[in-house]
Design an enzyme around this catalytic site. Structure first.
Site, PDB file in Angstrom:
ATOM      1  N   ARG A 179      31.895  83.985 -18.566  1.00 24.31           N
ATOM      2  CA  ARG A 179      31.285  82.553 -17.499  1.00 24.31           C
ATOM      3  C   ARG A 179      30.929  82.980 -16.401  1.00 24.31           C
ATOM      4  NH1 ARG A 179      32.018  80.451 -21.577  1.00 24.31           N
ATOM      5  NH2 ARG A 179      32.934  78.258 -21.507  1.00 24.31           N
ATOM      6  N   GLU A 200      24.113  78.345 -14.640  1.00 24.84           N
ATOM      7  CA  GLU A 200      22.825  78.501 -15.574  1.00 24.84           C
ATOM      8  C   GLU A 200      23.048  76.711 -15.599  1.00 24.84           C
ATOM      9  OE1 GLU A 200      25.874  80.201 -18.298  1.00 24.84           O
ATOM     10  OE2 GLU A 200      26.281  78.946 -19.640  1.00 24.84           O
ATOM     11  N   HIS A 203      22.815  81.559 -22.745  1.00 26.73           N
ATOM     12  CA  HIS A 203      24.350  81.575 -23.040  1.00 26.73           C
ATOM     13  C   HIS A 203      24.518  81.445 -24.206  1.00 26.73           C
ATOM     14  CE1 HIS A 203      28.490  79.506 -21.376  1.00 26.73           C
ATOM     15  NE2 HIS A 203      28.333  80.779 -23.027  1.00 26.73           N
TER      16      HIS A 203
HETATM   17  P1  NAD Z   1      41.026  84.103 -25.238  1.00 27.75           P
HETATM   18  O1  NAD Z   1      41.953  83.044 -24.971  1.00 27.75           O
HETATM   19  O2  NAD Z   1      41.092  85.072 -26.315  1.00 27.75           O
HETATM   20  O3  NAD Z   1      41.293  85.548 -24.622  1.00 27.75           O
HETATM   21  C1  NAD Z   1      40.953  85.161 -23.359  1.00 27.75           C
HETATM   22  C2  NAD Z   1      41.501  86.925 -22.244  1.00 27.75           C
HETATM   23  O4  NAD Z   1      41.726  86.448 -20.780  1.00 27.75           O
HETATM   24  C3  NAD Z   1      43.163  86.201 -22.450  1.00 27.75           C
HETATM   25  O5  NAD Z   1      43.822  87.142 -23.036  1.00 27.75           O
HETATM   26  C4  NAD Z   1      44.411  85.898 -20.965  1.00 27.75           C
HETATM   27  O6  NAD Z   1      45.376  86.471 -21.184  1.00 27.75           O
HETATM   28  C5  NAD Z   1      43.325  87.293 -20.354  1.00 27.75           C
HETATM   29  N1  NAD Z   1      42.805  86.385 -18.700  1.00 27.75           N
HETATM   30  C6  NAD Z   1      43.531  85.283 -18.780  1.00 27.75           C
HETATM   31  N2  NAD Z   1      43.401  85.015 -17.151  1.00 27.75           N
HETATM   32  C7  NAD Z   1      42.951  86.211 -17.040  1.00 27.75           C
HETATM   33  C8  NAD Z   1      42.765  86.810 -15.352  1.00 27.75           C
HETATM   34  N3  NAD Z   1      42.939  86.577 -14.201  1.00 27.75           N
HETATM   35  N4  NAD Z   1      42.346  88.534 -15.567  1.00 27.75           N
HETATM   36  C9  NAD Z   1      42.554  88.551 -16.573  1.00 27.75           C
HETATM   37  N5  NAD Z   1      42.237  88.543 -17.692  1.00 27.75           N
HETATM   38  C10 NAD Z   1      42.565  87.050 -17.560  1.00 27.75           C
HETATM   39  O7  NAD Z   1      39.419  83.821 -25.021  1.00 27.75           O
HETATM   40  P2  NAD Z   1      38.565  84.008 -25.481  1.00 27.75           P
HETATM   41  O8  NAD Z   1      38.134  83.283 -26.652  1.00 27.75           O
HETATM   42  O9  NAD Z   1      38.701  85.931 -25.944  1.00 27.75           O
HETATM   43  O10 NAD Z   1      36.835  83.485 -24.901  1.00 27.75           O
HETATM   44  C11 NAD Z   1      37.040  84.496 -24.126  1.00 27.75           C
HETATM   45  C12 NAD Z   1      35.923  84.073 -23.183  1.00 27.75           C
HETATM   46  O11 NAD Z   1      34.424  83.963 -23.446  1.00 27.75           O
HETATM   47  C13 NAD Z   1      36.232  82.314 -22.778  1.00 27.75           C
HETATM   48  O12 NAD Z   1      36.916  82.008 -21.862  1.00 27.75           O
HETATM   49  C14 NAD Z   1      34.937  81.679 -23.060  1.00 27.75           C
HETATM   50  O13 NAD Z   1      34.638  81.784 -20.934  1.00 27.75           O
HETATM   51  C15 NAD Z   1      33.688  83.170 -23.254  1.00 27.75           C
HETATM   52  N6  NAD Z   1      33.043  82.318 -24.425  1.00 27.75           N
HETATM   53  C16 NAD Z   1      31.663  82.606 -24.228  1.00 27.75           C
HETATM   54  C17 NAD Z   1      30.737  82.130 -25.539  1.00 27.75           C
HETATM   55  C18 NAD Z   1      28.965  82.589 -25.222  1.00 27.75           C
HETATM   56  O14 NAD Z   1      29.135  81.960 -26.460  1.00 27.75           O
HETATM   57  N7  NAD Z   1      28.431  83.556 -24.373  1.00 27.75           N
HETATM   58  C19 NAD Z   1      31.801  81.471 -25.988  1.00 27.75           C
HETATM   59  C20 NAD Z   1      32.799  82.163 -26.516  1.00 27.75           C
HETATM   60  C21 NAD Z   1      33.436  81.980 -25.304  1.00 27.75           C
END
Ligand code: NAD
Length: 352
Positions: free
Chosen positions: A231, A260, A292
């Site tokens: 994000r 964005e 994105h």
């Molecule tokens: P997920 O929930 O499986 O994993 C997120 C991880 O972040 C977890 O392990 C959690 O413990 C950790 N976390 C939470 N708070 C934290 C902090 N303060 N410091 C460090 N780590 C922390 O999520 P995911 O499916 O792996 O997705 C990750 C991110 O990718 C999502 O949050 C989303 O914003 C982003 N995303 C982007 C796209 C894109 O098209 N660019 C698509 C899907 C997801």
């Protein structure tokens, strides 16, 4: 037949949803994002479906409920754009698609990394112009370098595996380390100090906003490559721009940008440039910005449609909602339903 107000429609969304809908729902496709001004479009509908750049604040939540809409189906994983407290208080059920293809996002992060380390974007532009000079295109081996992975959920773990495949050492940081990953967890400062590349995979939450800022950048290994497919708000863009200019950051691959929503997903090439920071970032040869698009694979689109329609089916038949999230079960690290004291019969809201 239930009516769905489907916002922020792109041709590929309509195609993937129509392929799976089979006349189950009357889906009303609107190009506009879900925001206060777009609410009248939802008149007469039973559900709303929105995407990452919707602005679902209290006014929108209350506007949906006022129109008789009690379920909001987010067709994405991230949810930082939803006022969950307002949704809970107003009785709006929110469902999402927690995983549609973590591979799509992790592979896009790897694509940004590879493009930057080997200057592929610059080489492609040169050869189109019949310029076959290699001067200025010297890259570096990823093998033997250190990757710092921040957030080791579904996407971060896959990205860590890809890095291991390149023969990189992987350091991990997570607010909730998971020993089952077998990753080497370290404190954030050590990860920043030792990593040649840093890739962000944690959610945007109040405590992760501007995780990468002037202070954290000052602690990072000089010349490191930053990859952000998570994000935009995780990175202070102004601080990143200065760090790119003074060499603190060697290169940046950004699929997301903190402002964005005003720019991404549309052709803005005719608009007089107004966002100075974004204009400066895209003009740097060591920066790649994608709009994105990390999620955008055929596999991910099909999974998004399947899960969103199933979430709506479950909601309307009163079945447990596996993919519901509310502000009580969000906790600090993501949707952990066991933390939701109000969850009964597989739902956070007893009202349907
Ligand atoms: P997920 O929930 O499986 O994993 C997120 C991880 O972040 C977890 O392990 C959690 O413990 C950790 N976390 C939470 N708070 C934290 C902090 N303060 N410091 C460090 N780590 C922390 O999520 P995911 O499916 O792996 O997705 C990750 C991110 O990718 C999502 O949050 C989303 O914003 C982003 N995303 C982007 C796209 C894109 O098209 N660019 C698509 C899907 C997801």
């Amino acid at each position: 037949m239930k009516k769905i107000a489907f916002f922020d429609t792109k041709p590929y969304d309509k195609e993937s949803f129509e392929r799976q809908n089979n006349g189950r729902y009357d889906i009303r496709y609107f190009e506009t994002r879900l925001k206060a001004a777009a609410l009248p479009l939802a008149d007469g509908c039973d559900a709303a479906c929105a995407f990452v750049n919707a602005e679902i604040d209290r006014a929108v939540v209350e506007g949906l409920v006022k129109r008789g809409i009690k379920v909001l189906a987010m067709r994405c994983a991230g949810y930082n754009n939803v006022d969950f407290k307002a949704a809970y208080e107003a009785g709006l059920t929110v469902v999402r698609v927690p995983a549609y293809s973590p591979y799509a996002v992790a592979e896009h992060a790897a694509a940004l990394l590879m493009t930057l380390t080997r200057h592929i974007h610059r080489a492609a532009v040169r050869t189109r112009d019949f310029n076959f000079s290699l001067v200025g295109l010297t890259g570096f081996d990823l093998h033997g370098k250190t990757a710092g992975v921040i957030g080791t959920g579904k996407i971060g773990r896959i990205f860590a595996d890809i890095c291991k495949g390149f023969g990189m050492k992987v350091l991990a940081y997570d607010a909730f380390p998971n020993p089952a990953t077998g990753l080497e967890y370290v404190m954030l400062n050590r990860l920043l100090a030792e990593s040649d590349i840093v890739s962000l995979h944690c959610p945007l939450l109040p405590d992760t906003k501007h995780l990468i800022n002037a202070d954290t950048l000052a602690k990072a290994k000089r010349g490191f490559t930053l990859i952000n497919t998570s994000r935009g708000g995780l990175v202070d863009s102004e601080a990143l721009l200065s760090a790119l200019r003074d060499g603190t950051v060697g290169a940046a691959g950004l699929d997301v940008y903190e402002e964005e929503s005003e720019w991404f997903y549309e052709d803005r090439s005719d608009v007089t440039r107004q966002n100075k920071t974004l204009s400066l970032l895209v003009s740097l040869p060591n920066v790649i910005v994608t709009s994105h698009q990390a999620f955008l694979t055929h596999e991910a689109l099909a999974n998004i449609a399947t899960t969103t329609l199933k979430n709506l089916d479950d909601y309307f038949v009163g079945a447990p909602l596996e993919n519901e999230i509310c502000y009580r079960c969000l906790g600090s690290g993501g949707a952990n339903k066991s933390d939701c004291p109000h969850r009964a019969n597989g739902r956070c809201h007893s009202v349907t």
